[in-house]
Design a protein around this motif. Structure first.
Motif, PDB file in Angstrom:
ATOM      1  N   LEU A 106       1.126  -1.233   0.046  1.00 26.94           N
ATOM      2  CA  LEU A 106       0.568   0.215  -0.251  1.00 26.94           C
ATOM      3  C   LEU A 106       0.553   1.132  -0.014  1.00 26.94           C
ATOM      4  O   LEU A 106       0.507   2.109   1.062  1.00 26.94           O
ATOM      5  CB  LEU A 106      -1.325   0.442   1.261  1.00 26.94           C
ATOM      6  CG  LEU A 106      -2.117  -1.495   1.707  1.00 26.94           C
ATOM      7  CD1 LEU A 106      -2.758  -1.635   3.044  1.00 26.94           C
ATOM      8  CD2 LEU A 106      -3.097  -0.878  -0.236  1.00 26.94           C
ATOM      9  N   ASN A 107       1.671   1.295  -1.126  1.00 26.15           N
ATOM     10  CA  ASN A 107       3.043   2.349  -0.718  1.00 26.15           C
ATOM     11  C   ASN A 107       2.613   4.053  -1.426  1.00 26.15           C
ATOM     12  O   ASN A 107       2.764   4.544  -1.188  1.00 26.15           O
ATOM     13  CB  ASN A 107       3.971   1.801  -2.277  1.00 26.15           C
ATOM     14  CG  ASN A 107       3.460   2.108  -3.882  1.00 26.15           C
ATOM     15  OD1 ASN A 107       2.165   2.067  -3.399  1.00 26.15           O
ATOM     16  ND2 ASN A 107       4.519   1.647  -4.131  1.00 26.15           N
ATOM     17  N   ARG A 108       1.300   3.727  -2.552  1.00 29.89           N
ATOM     18  CA  ARG A 108       0.612   5.578  -2.067  1.00 29.89           C
ATOM     19  C   ARG A 108      -0.093   6.128  -0.991  1.00 29.89           C
ATOM     20  O   ARG A 108      -0.517   6.977  -1.038  1.00 29.89           O
ATOM     21  CB  ARG A 108      -0.730   5.446  -3.434  1.00 29.89           C
ATOM     22  CG  ARG A 108       0.472   4.626  -4.747  1.00 29.89           C
ATOM     23  CD  ARG A 108      -0.706   4.637  -5.811  1.00 29.89           C
ATOM     24  NE  ARG A 108       0.124   4.001  -7.018  1.00 29.89           N
ATOM     25  CZ  ARG A 108       0.028   4.647  -8.292  1.00 29.89           C
ATOM     26  NH1 ARG A 108      -1.282   5.113  -8.380  1.00 29.89           N
ATOM     27  NH2 ARG A 108       0.520   4.193  -8.949  1.00 29.89           N
ATOM     28  N   VAL A 109       0.047   5.053   0.239  1.00 33.91           N
ATOM     29  CA  VAL A 109      -1.328   5.872   1.443  1.00 33.91           C
ATOM     30  C   VAL A 109      -0.005   6.162   2.140  1.00 33.91           C
ATOM     31  O   VAL A 109       1.282   6.020   1.943  1.00 33.91           O
ATOM     32  CB  VAL A 109      -1.342   4.800   2.289  1.00 33.91           C
ATOM     33  CG1 VAL A 109      -2.530   5.080   3.518  1.00 33.91           C
ATOM     34  CG2 VAL A 109      -2.491   3.478   1.023  1.00 33.91           C
ATOM     35  N   ASP A 110      -0.606   8.152   2.676  1.00 35.67           N
ATOM     36  CA  ASP A 110       0.682   8.302   3.132  1.00 35.67           C
ATOM     37  C   ASP A 110       0.681   8.049   5.146  1.00 35.67           C
ATOM     38  O   ASP A 110       1.765   8.339   5.582  1.00 35.67           O
ATOM     39  CB  ASP A 110       0.343   9.543   3.595  1.00 35.67           C
ATOM     40  CG  ASP A 110       0.451  10.701   1.882  1.00 35.67           C
ATOM     41  OD1 ASP A 110       1.345   9.992   1.596  1.00 35.67           O
ATOM     42  OD2 ASP A 110      -0.274  10.780   1.473  1.00 35.67           O
ATOM     43  N   TYR A 111      -0.492   7.427   5.858  1.00 38.41           N
ATOM     44  CA  TYR A 111      -0.615   7.514   7.021  1.00 38.41           C
ATOM     45  C   TYR A 111      -1.880   6.649   7.396  1.00 38.41           C
ATOM     46  O   TYR A 111      -2.718   6.362   5.777  1.00 38.41           O
ATOM     47  CB  TYR A 111      -1.083   8.714   8.302  1.00 38.41           C
ATOM     48  CG  TYR A 111      -0.457   9.369   7.876  1.00 38.41           C
ATOM     49  CD1 TYR A 111       0.883   9.629   8.330  1.00 38.41           C
ATOM     50  CD2 TYR A 111      -0.447  10.848   6.553  1.00 38.41           C
ATOM     51  CE1 TYR A 111       1.790  11.042   7.874  1.00 38.41           C
ATOM     52  CE2 TYR A 111      -0.021  11.921   6.763  1.00 38.41           C
ATOM     53  CZ  TYR A 111       1.433  11.791   7.450  1.00 38.41           C
ATOM     54  OH  TYR A 111       2.264  13.027   7.300  1.00 38.41           O
ATOM     55  N   PHE A 112      -2.131   5.276   7.390  1.00 36.87           N
ATOM     56  CA  PHE A 112      -2.487   4.094   8.488  1.00 36.87           C
ATOM     57  C   PHE A 112      -2.934   4.754  10.073  1.00 36.87           C
ATOM     58  O   PHE A 112      -2.191   5.173  11.160  1.00 36.87           O
ATOM     59  CB  PHE A 112      -1.691   3.095   8.172  1.00 36.87           C
ATOM     60  CG  PHE A 112      -1.300   2.677   7.301  1.00 36.87           C
ATOM     61  CD1 PHE A 112      -3.070   2.181   5.705  1.00 36.87           C
ATOM     62  CD2 PHE A 112      -0.038   2.570   6.665  1.00 36.87           C
ATOM     63  CE1 PHE A 112      -2.218   1.670   4.741  1.00 36.87           C
ATOM     64  CE2 PHE A 112       0.055   2.071   5.208  1.00 36.87           C
ATOM     65  CZ  PHE A 112      -0.561   1.867   4.413  1.00 36.87           C
ATOM     66  N   ILE A 113      -4.626   4.166  10.350  1.00 36.49           N
ATOM     67  CA  ILE A 113      -4.988   5.052  11.916  1.00 36.49           C
ATOM     68  C   ILE A 113      -5.288   3.345  11.754  1.00 36.49           C
ATOM     69  O   ILE A 113      -6.253   2.052  10.973  1.00 36.49           O
ATOM     70  CB  ILE A 113      -6.241   5.279  11.604  1.00 36.49           C
ATOM     71  CG1 ILE A 113      -5.336   6.886  11.463  1.00 36.49           C
ATOM     72  CG2 ILE A 113      -7.105   4.951  13.148  1.00 36.49           C
ATOM     73  CD1 ILE A 113      -6.865   7.614  11.890  1.00 36.49           C
ATOM     74  N   LEU A 114      -4.857   2.426  13.229  1.00 36.87           N
ATOM     75  CA  LEU A 114      -4.365   1.070  12.905  1.00 36.87           C
ATOM     76  C   LEU A 114      -5.577   0.980  14.052  1.00 36.87           C
ATOM     77  O   LEU A 114      -5.693   1.338  15.518  1.00 36.87           O
ATOM     78  CB  LEU A 114      -3.463   0.604  13.392  1.00 36.87           C
ATOM     79  CG  LEU A 114      -3.995  -0.934  13.928  1.00 36.87           C
ATOM     80  CD1 LEU A 114      -4.625  -1.930  12.371  1.00 36.87           C
ATOM     81  CD2 LEU A 114      -2.274  -1.252  14.016  1.00 36.87           C
ATOM     82  N   GLN A 115      -7.985   0.289  14.012  1.00 38.61           N
ATOM     83  CA  GLN A 115      -8.177   0.787  15.264  1.00 38.61           C
ATOM     84  C   GLN A 115      -8.535  -0.625  15.532  1.00 38.61           C
ATOM     85  O   GLN A 115      -9.033  -1.250  14.437  1.00 38.61           O
ATOM     86  CB  GLN A 115      -9.399   1.732  14.589  1.00 38.61           C
ATOM     87  CG  GLN A 115     -10.302   1.653  15.655  1.00 38.61           C
ATOM     88  CD  GLN A 115     -11.698   2.169  15.174  1.00 38.61           C
ATOM     89  OE1 GLN A 115     -12.218   3.003  13.646  1.00 38.61           O
ATOM     90  NE2 GLN A 115     -12.915   2.147  15.775  1.00 38.61           N
ATOM     91  N   TYR A 116      -8.631  -0.839  16.620  1.00 38.25           N
ATOM     92  CA  TYR A 116      -8.503  -1.933  17.141  1.00 38.25           C
ATOM     93  C   TYR A 116     -10.156  -2.224  17.869  1.00 38.25           C
ATOM     94  O   TYR A 116     -11.035  -1.003  18.606  1.00 38.25           O
ATOM     95  CB  TYR A 116      -7.719  -2.249  18.444  1.00 38.25           C
ATOM     96  CG  TYR A 116      -6.417  -2.903  17.771  1.00 38.25           C
ATOM     97  CD1 TYR A 116      -6.369  -4.580  17.678  1.00 38.25           C
ATOM     98  CD2 TYR A 116      -5.585  -2.545  18.127  1.00 38.25           C
ATOM     99  CE1 TYR A 116      -5.091  -4.544  16.845  1.00 38.25           C
ATOM    100  CE2 TYR A 116      -3.986  -2.072  17.796  1.00 38.25           C
ATOM    101  CZ  TYR A 116      -3.939  -3.537  17.891  1.00 38.25           C
ATOM    102  OH  TYR A 116      -2.962  -4.081  16.688  1.00 38.25           O
ATOM    103  N   HIS A 117     -11.044  -3.692  17.728  1.00 36.23           N
ATOM    104  CA  HIS A 117     -12.450  -3.202  17.763  1.00 36.23           C
ATOM    105  C   HIS A 117     -12.864  -3.364  19.628  1.00 36.23           C
ATOM    106  O   HIS A 117     -13.979  -3.608  19.439  1.00 36.23           O
ATOM    107  CB  HIS A 117     -12.935  -3.945  17.477  1.00 36.23           C
ATOM    108  CG  HIS A 117     -12.634  -4.248  15.875  1.00 36.23           C
ATOM    109  ND1 HIS A 117     -13.842  -4.085  15.364  1.00 36.23           N
ATOM    110  CD2 HIS A 117     -12.200  -4.966  14.912  1.00 36.23           C
ATOM    111  CE1 HIS A 117     -13.803  -3.684  13.830  1.00 36.23           C
ATOM    112  NE2 HIS A 117     -13.065  -4.382  13.481  1.00 36.23           N
ATOM    113  N   GLN A 118     -12.316  -3.141  20.356  1.00 38.21           N
ATOM    114  CA  GLN A 118     -12.625  -3.417  21.931  1.00 38.21           C
ATOM    115  C   GLN A 118     -14.071  -2.142  21.863  1.00 38.21           C
ATOM    116  O   GLN A 118     -14.224  -2.822  22.825  1.00 38.21           O
ATOM    117  CB  GLN A 118     -11.554  -3.279  22.722  1.00 38.21           C
ATOM    118  CG  GLN A 118     -10.307  -4.691  22.601  1.00 38.21           C
ATOM    119  CD  GLN A 118      -9.367  -4.342  22.014  1.00 38.21           C
ATOM    120  OE1 GLN A 118      -8.668  -3.534  21.031  1.00 38.21           O
ATOM    121  NE2 GLN A 118      -8.210  -5.211  21.673  1.00 38.21           N
ATOM    122  N   ALA A 119     -13.276  -1.408  21.744  1.00 36.20           N
ATOM    123  CA  ALA A 119     -14.233  -0.046  21.438  1.00 36.20           C
ATOM    124  C   ALA A 119     -15.032   0.188  20.438  1.00 36.20           C
ATOM    125  O   ALA A 119     -14.569   0.614  19.543  1.00 36.20           O
ATOM    126  CB  ALA A 119     -13.659   0.616  22.485  1.00 36.20           C
TER     127      ALA A 119
END
Length: 154
Positions: A106-119
């Motif tokens: 996914l080299n065209r993406v600048d930033y990632f947000i990793l959101q876990y499903h706990q909440a």
């Protein structure tokens, strides 16, 4: 006779991976999310380290253990200068730079947000999906997401 333990099943954490396309610097992205999405991203003490090139990717996190909130904002691009042995500098002799991605798939993406499903954070999700804060924000399809083992940063 020794004991023999068998691990039957490993359950993987469920997470959403958001892609952000933006020309802002990492701290500016974190500030924008804090201001308009009512988050509390703070710079993490340890950045994500790329061992082969000896570079780091900036990392921010928002964690509220009592509510089960755990989100991480990670930059996906790093620009570094390639060393040259030439000592003569002229007007058109600029340093050569290379760009490296944390997740090459996914080299065209600048930033990632990793959101876990706990909440569940419905207000965060709706604010991100309907936002005009960045050039583009979208949820990455689970079929296109990289292996979870690649997203363990600690």
């Amino acid at each position: 006779m020794g004991k023999h333990y068998m691990l039957e099943e490993v359950t993987a954490d469920q997470y959403d991976l958001w892609a952000i396309h933006s020309s802002l610097l990492p701290y500016q992205v974190a500030f924008t999310l804090n201001k308009y999405c009512h988050t509390r991203f703070q710079r993490h003490r340890e950045s994500v380290f790329h061992s082969t090139l000896d570079i780091t990717f900036e990392r921010f996190q928002w964690e509220v253990p009592s509510r089960g909130v755990h989100l991480e904002l990670v930059s996906n691009r790093f620009l570094y200068e390639v060393e040259k042995n030439e000592t003569n500098y002229s007007l058109f002799n600029l340093p050569q730079t290379k760009e490296v991605s944390l997740i090459p798939k996914l080299n065209r993406v600048d930033y990632f947000i990793l959101q876990y499903h706990q909440a569940s954070l419905p207000s965060f999700r709706t604010t991100l999906q309907g936002s005009t804060l960045f050039e583009m924000v979208y949820l990455i399809d689970p079929a296109q997401q990289p292996n979870e083992l690649n997203l363990i940063f600690d």
